[in-house]
Design a protein around this motif. Sequence first.
Motif: not given
Length: 581
Positions: A334-338, A352-355, A385-392
């Motif tokens: 579900d995380a990868v799909t999101l 990929n640790n971000l997932m 998405k905010l956290w994911f993009v910022s961490a990326l």
Amino acid sequence: MSFQTPLTICEVINDVHSKKYLLPSIQREFVWGPEQITMLFDSLMRNYPINSFLFWKVPKEKASEFKFYEFLRDYHQKDNKHNPKANISGSDDVMAVLDGQQRLTSLYIALKGTYANKIAYKKWDNPLAYPKKKLYINLLGAPEDISYKYEFEFLTESEATEQDDDHHWFPVGKILDLKELSDVMDYLITSGLAANPDKEKAQCANRTLSKLHAVIHVNRIISYYLEQSAELDKVLNIFIRVNSGGTTLSYSDLLLSFATAQWETRDAREEINEFIDEINQIGRGFNISKDIVLKACLVLCDISDISFKVDNFNRTNMLLIEKEWDNITKAIRDAVTLISSFGFSRENITSNNLMIPVAYYLKTIGLPNNFETSTSRIGDRKNIKLWFVSALLKRVFSFAPDGVLKPVREIIKTQSANGFPVDAIFAQFKGTNRALQFTDDDINNLLYSKYGHGDTLVILSILYPWADLKHNFNVDHMFPKSEFTAKKLKAKGVPDSKVDDFIANHNYIGNLQLLETIPNIEKKAMDFDAWLSQKVPAGELPDYKKKHYVPNVTLDFSSFDVFLEEREKLLIKKLETELRN
């Protein structure tokens, strides 16, 4: 454990082919590349030692207690890189390989199999990116690389037919058919190599092929020790010690080995490999490895120490992971799909640790169905998405990922009642070298991302939140890339004083937009102002300009610098809105 009478390569390859030798489940899979295989054969031809092997003889009455796999025969980087499970229902003892799998698999592939790895410039999902190749040796000369004495190459059939005065490509596997030295002589005669008017070439072919015959059929090169204990603990200990040096065994391989040996109702190796294959097909494709899945297992099972240490791979933890496996796989899937729905894939994710925190959050809130599309989860998805993009973009996982995973897990565990706790996560790292907040300088620096850079599509996904990047969107130069040559710019009336700056700046994100595939094809190299007037209906033009951050300036080529400056102001404003919580 005792030292045995050495074997010839031919004898061992025949035994591998007849499935006399198998691989225990504690062995990792084949990981050698073409260069390692060619170096192995060059070493053999030069009489260099290739180290001894370790075999494990398992009595037939004990064999059913363990899991075994066959050797890989035809390697395909995308479609066939997993060893098939072996059928051990026969009456014979099992001879398993504890040390030497990579070398034996390489020998088998080179002599009886094929190797298909991806061509660098082709897309991973293109079937033509993986041509099937066999190992050949050039009988007429030495390679250009002076570190090799013999020229071995993996070639396709068509490549191997390209012979000339300096190349005669002999399929290495054919040497198995040349059992006697007289067979070698017959081949040299019938192929015309023995009659080569260049005596040095004829002698080279004779020496090379005769040497290959000796290496495969005559010399007893395979020296090995034989372990006959049926005690798994002892065998595991031997295996770990043998594989403790160099890069022969990664921690993820070791974890998988222990899981395979200790899971009670599932086959860990098959479960994990099948799951990895599945999730890597989601969306536009991912490149998630065993390391990430196994690290996620430790995190999602709330195991206190998530570092890759042997002590953490104990039976208690392995059985807990087995018990939670269905929940773990749903959370990761579900995380990868999101993440895919956000427009990310193997092409633009740097870690990929971000997932893992996303998967942990989904598991914590009960693994809701359709999380990536549910209207009730819009706010949650925005925060993730905010956290994911910022961490990326901030590269917070570029070193010591456990230093992020553990505190983020604790925050999610205790503060997820009201949704994904993005504010608490940002506060946790504020003022540290993993700070997620974007300063003015940080945002301005994002504009220096160029076409083709890894971060560019990430930044465009922020600027184009309405674009479904799972589908056909392309990165397009608004002012076409092909026109940025000195000759063309001058022909368009650009002053000489601006030409160099225009060329230097045309690839930056200020000149990039996202276009669907068909409009992108239609646009081709049309000037931006001409394309807008001809292809975008007048009634839709204001909306287009708003969605693509087109400033109200003249759009002819001579004003590209003004366009770039004004558009960058609009982009900065949008990035500030999206990246500051």
